[in-house]
Design a protein around this motif. Structure first.
Motif, mmCIF file in Angstrom:
data_model
loop_
_atom_site.group_PDB
_atom_site.id
_atom_site.type_symbol
_atom_site.label_atom_id
_atom_site.label_comp_id
_atom_site.label_asym_id
_atom_site.label_seq_id
_atom_site.Cartn_x
_atom_site.Cartn_y
_atom_site.Cartn_z
ATOM 1 N N VAL A 1 31.657 145.085 23.745
ATOM 2 C CA VAL A 1 31.063 144.728 22.456
ATOM 3 C C VAL A 1 29.946 143.709 22.672
ATOM 4 C CG1 VAL A 1 31.479 143.686 20.191
ATOM 5 C CG2 VAL A 1 33.190 145.214 21.189
ATOM 6 N N GLY A 2 30.236 142.685 23.490
ATOM 7 C CA GLY A 2 29.235 141.664 23.791
ATOM 8 C C GLY A 2 28.055 142.219 24.573
ATOM 9 N N MET A 3 28.330 143.138 25.503
ATOM 10 C CA MET A 3 27.258 143.722 26.318
ATOM 11 C C MET A 3 26.318 144.547 25.444
ATOM 12 S SD MET A 3 26.150 143.770 29.480
ATOM 13 C CE MET A 3 27.521 143.438 30.605
ATOM 14 N N HIS A 4 26.890 145.317 24.538
ATOM 15 C CA HIS A 4 26.076 146.136 23.634
ATOM 16 C C HIS A 4 25.254 145.242 22.708
ATOM 17 C CE1 HIS A 4 24.898 149.622 21.303
ATOM 18 N NE2 HIS A 4 25.431 149.111 20.201
ATOM 19 N N ALA A 5 25.892 144.182 22.193
ATOM 20 C CA ALA A 5 25.180 143.266 21.288
ATOM 21 C C ALA A 5 24.010 142.594 21.996
ATOM 22 C CB ALA A 5 26.148 142.216 20.748
ATOM 23 N N ALA A 6 24.233 142.140 23.229
ATOM 24 C CA ALA A 6 23.165 141.474 23.978
ATOM 25 C C ALA A 6 22.015 142.434 24.262
ATOM 26 C CB ALA A 6 23.718 140.903 25.280
ATOM 27 N N ALA A 7 22.337 143.708 24.483
ATOM 28 C CA ALA A 7 21.287 144.707 24.706
ATOM 29 C C ALA A 7 20.504 144.970 23.419
ATOM 30 C CB ALA A 7 21.903 146.007 25.222
ATOM 31 N N ILE A 8 21.210 145.082 22.292
ATOM 32 C CA ILE A 8 20.551 145.302 21.005
ATOM 33 C C ILE A 8 19.616 144.126 20.687
ATOM 34 C CG2 ILE A 8 20.955 145.375 18.499
ATOM 35 C CD1 ILE A 8 21.525 148.026 19.798
ATOM 36 N N GLY A 9 20.055 142.906 21.054
ATOM 37 C CA GLY A 9 19.235 141.715 20.827
ATOM 38 C C GLY A 9 18.138 141.506 21.844
ATOM 39 N N ARG A 10 18.089 142.370 22.859
ATOM 40 C CA ARG A 10 17.076 142.285 23.921
ATOM 41 C C ARG A 10 17.030 140.878 24.530
ATOM 42 N NH1 ARG A 10 14.973 144.773 19.674
ATOM 43 N NH2 ARG A 10 13.600 143.047 19.109
ATOM 44 N N GLY B 158 30.189 131.730 15.965
ATOM 45 C CA GLY B 158 31.549 132.220 16.151
ATOM 46 C C GLY B 158 31.931 132.224 17.613
ATOM 47 N N ALA B 159 32.994 131.482 17.959
ATOM 48 C CA ALA B 159 33.430 131.386 19.356
ATOM 49 C C ALA B 159 34.825 131.970 19.536
ATOM 50 C CB ALA B 159 33.397 129.934 19.828
ATOM 51 N N GLY B 160 35.092 133.057 18.806
ATOM 52 C CA GLY B 160 36.292 133.834 19.084
ATOM 53 C C GLY B 160 36.067 134.706 20.304
ATOM 54 N N CYS B 161 36.940 135.665 20.514
ATOM 55 C CA CYS B 161 36.838 136.519 21.700
ATOM 56 C C CYS B 161 35.486 137.203 21.793
ATOM 57 C CB CYS B 161 37.964 137.557 21.677
ATOM 58 S SG CYS B 161 37.904 138.727 23.052
ATOM 59 N N ILE B 162 35.014 137.804 20.700
ATOM 60 C CA ILE B 162 33.744 138.535 20.747
ATOM 61 C C ILE B 162 32.572 137.584 20.946
ATOM 62 C CG2 ILE B 162 32.184 140.030 19.451
ATOM 63 C CD1 ILE B 162 34.732 141.384 20.553
ATOM 64 N N GLY B 163 32.603 136.432 20.303
ATOM 65 C CA GLY B 163 31.539 135.457 20.508
ATOM 66 C C GLY B 163 31.461 134.992 21.949
ATOM 67 N N LEU B 164 32.616 134.756 22.551
ATOM 68 C CA LEU B 164 32.641 134.293 23.942
ATOM 69 C C LEU B 164 32.216 135.403 24.902
ATOM 70 C CD1 LEU B 164 35.929 132.188 23.804
ATOM 71 C CD2 LEU B 164 33.581 131.335 23.824
ATOM 72 N N CYS B 165 32.616 136.644 24.605
ATOM 73 C CA CYS B 165 32.159 137.763 25.432
ATOM 74 C C CYS B 165 30.650 137.945 25.301
ATOM 75 C CB CYS B 165 32.891 139.044 25.025
ATOM 76 S SG CYS B 165 34.596 139.138 25.604
ATOM 77 N N THR B 166 30.128 137.757 24.096
ATOM 78 C CA THR B 166 28.677 137.827 23.894
ATOM 79 C C THR B 166 27.975 136.725 24.683
ATOM 80 O OG1 THR B 166 29.015 138.763 21.687
ATOM 81 C CG2 THR B 166 26.845 137.827 22.160
ATOM 82 N N ARG C 123 22.396 138.449 31.181
ATOM 83 C CA ARG C 123 21.064 139.008 30.963
ATOM 84 C C ARG C 123 19.944 137.978 31.115
ATOM 85 N NH1 ARG C 123 20.445 144.072 28.342
ATOM 86 N NH2 ARG C 123 18.470 143.275 27.520
ATOM 87 N N GLY C 124 20.299 136.730 31.412
ATOM 88 C CA GLY C 124 19.280 135.745 31.759
ATOM 89 C C GLY C 124 18.848 134.800 30.668
ATOM 90 N N ALA C 125 19.622 134.691 29.586
ATOM 91 C CA ALA C 125 19.253 133.745 28.530
ATOM 92 C C ALA C 125 19.071 132.350 29.120
ATOM 93 C CB ALA C 125 20.330 133.722 27.451
ATOM 94 N N ALA C 126 18.004 131.689 28.706
ATOM 95 C CA ALA C 126 17.700 130.369 29.259
ATOM 96 C C ALA C 126 18.554 129.274 28.628
ATOM 97 C CB ALA C 126 16.223 130.050 29.058
ATOM 98 N N ARG C 127 18.929 129.470 27.372
ATOM 99 C CA ARG C 127 19.670 128.441 26.651
ATOM 100 C C ARG C 127 20.564 129.114 25.613
ATOM 101 N NH1 ARG C 127 16.970 123.843 22.709
ATOM 102 N NH2 ARG C 127 18.746 122.400 22.614
ATOM 103 N N ILE C 128 21.825 128.680 25.541
ATOM 104 C CA ILE C 128 22.769 129.272 24.593
ATOM 105 C C ILE C 128 23.452 128.154 23.807
ATOM 106 C CG2 ILE C 128 24.821 130.711 24.287
ATOM 107 C CD1 ILE C 128 24.111 132.123 26.886
ATOM 108 N N ILE C 129 23.360 128.250 22.485
ATOM 109 C CA ILE C 129 24.018 127.307 21.579
ATOM 110 C C ILE C 129 25.112 128.071 20.830
ATOM 111 C CG2 ILE C 129 23.721 125.755 19.604
ATOM 112 C CD1 ILE C 129 20.730 125.575 20.420
ATOM 113 N N VAL C 130 26.327 127.539 20.853
ATOM 114 C CA VAL C 130 27.459 128.198 20.203
ATOM 115 C C VAL C 130 27.981 127.316 19.084
ATOM 116 C CG1 VAL C 130 29.779 129.144 20.502
ATOM 117 C CG2 VAL C 130 28.073 129.426 22.313
ATOM 118 N N CYS C 131 28.244 127.928 17.942
ATOM 119 C CA CYS C 131 28.731 127.197 16.771
ATOM 120 C C CYS C 131 30.056 127.780 16.305
ATOM 121 C CB CYS C 131 27.698 127.284 15.649
ATOM 122 S SG CYS C 131 28.177 126.432 14.127
#
Length: 347
Positions: free
Chosen positions: A152-161, A172-180, A187-195
């Protein structure tokens, strides 16, 4: 064999069934582990999700891995003893969306554990051979059971390019948020902020690689995230909580020319400021589970691009099959402290 059956609202019984026979194109998998998904919990607690209404009895569970114990006569690429993960969606293969390669929105999708289809909280299951994927030698079946939410996270990250040097915001830092989160790092994100609202989840997000976390129970989360991004917002904003409030916040958090990806299962009508999108030409994307993501997840784990050790930190507890009623009850009653519960289906 044993299977866990949802017999009424908030009641699961373990019952005996015959081991299913397989057709020529199927394999019989002995399930070792199967995770409890948020959708499983919602069917357990509410008896429905949207228009999907449980017709009791129903076997839940769709995050499973195990061992092939029998192979159909037409199956050529698998053999007895292989450890595999099951992709629980079985598309028709011939509708317009399947032909386009977007089988996740197949009009005739049979998704295991989604009414009226039984799921994978059972010791043996017969599934089409093209819906299972072999686990690499480096991966055990416990980690294998996490491939479905990771997909789910892999597909979401691809959709978000997602790519370098983008800044990502995950609500959201549940299972899907953490997998995302893990997939965005991959995929190389330079910075990630989780809420999120819960400190335990945010602590885990930091362990998994979040650069900053924001506790929405302690501040105005939109203002804080905008402050952290110097007034710009994020290049990609993911809503993974399935919450109306966080969904409505997304248009205030994406930067000019950015992208919003709705991943969570948001129910009902949501107030949303489309003007924010128009003035900044922000793209709004949605996801439906995943498409062609399992092999990418397995490869990422096998190469170490996603750490199996970190992924396994998502698991809070493992319950035996005979204690599945208690497992669901714990998951429902301790939502703020629970990210992922896994059921040990067979030894």
């Amino acid at each position: 064999m044993k299977a866990a059956v949802l017999t009424e609202l908030k009641k699961i019984e373990v019952r005996e069934f015959d081991i299913p026979a397989i057709s020529d194109n199927e394999v019989l998998v002995k399930i070792e582990y199967c995770g409890i998904c948020g959708s499983d919990a919602e069917f357990f607690e509410e008896g429905q999700i949207g228009t999907r209404i449980v017709n009791y009895p129903l076997v839940l569970g769709h995050e499973a891995s195990g061992e092939i114990v029998s192979v159909g006569t037409a199956v050529k690429n698998y053999e007895i003893g292989q450890k595999v993960v099951i992709e629980p969606g079985i598309p028709c293969g011939h509708c317009e969306f399947c032909r386009q390669g977007r089988y996740n929105i197949c009009k005739n999708m049979k998704f295991l554990s989604c009414p009226p289809n039984d799921g994978l909280f059972c010791q043996y299951v017969a599934v089409p051979a093209d819906t299972v994927f072999p686990l690499p030698d480096s991966m055990n079946t416990l980690t294998g059971a996490l491939m479905e939410p990771l997909a789910v996270g892999m597909h979401a990250a691809a959709i978000g390019r997602v790519e370098a040097p983008k800044t990502v915001i995950i609500l959201g830092a549940g299972c899907i948020g953490l997998c995302t989160l893990l997939c965005c790092k991959h995929r190389g994100a330079a910075r990630i902020i989780v809420c999120d609202l819960f400190s335990k989840r945010l602590e885990l997000a930091k362990k998994l690689g979040a650069d900053e976390v924001v506790n929405a129970s302690e501040c105005d989360s939109v203002k804080e995230i905008i402050r952290l991004t110097n007034g710009e917002g994020g290049d990609v904003v993911f809503e993974t909580a399935g919450n109306k409030v966080t969904t409505s916040q997304t248009s205030y958090l994406a930067r000019r020319g950015g992208t919003i990806v709705i991943v969570g299962n948001v129910q009902g009508d949501v107030p949303f400021n489309f003007r924010n999108l128009c003035t900044a030409e922000i793209e709004l994307e949605t996801t439906k589970r995943y498409c062609n993501a399992f092999e990418k997840c397995l490869s990422a784990i096998n190469t170490g691009s996603i750490s199996a050790e970190k992924l396994n930190l998502i698991i809070d507890n493992i319950f035996p099959m005979d204690d599945i009623q208690n497992a669901f009850t714990q998951f429902i009653e301790n939502k703020k402290d629970m990210t992922k519960i896994v059921i040990k289906v067979t030894d």
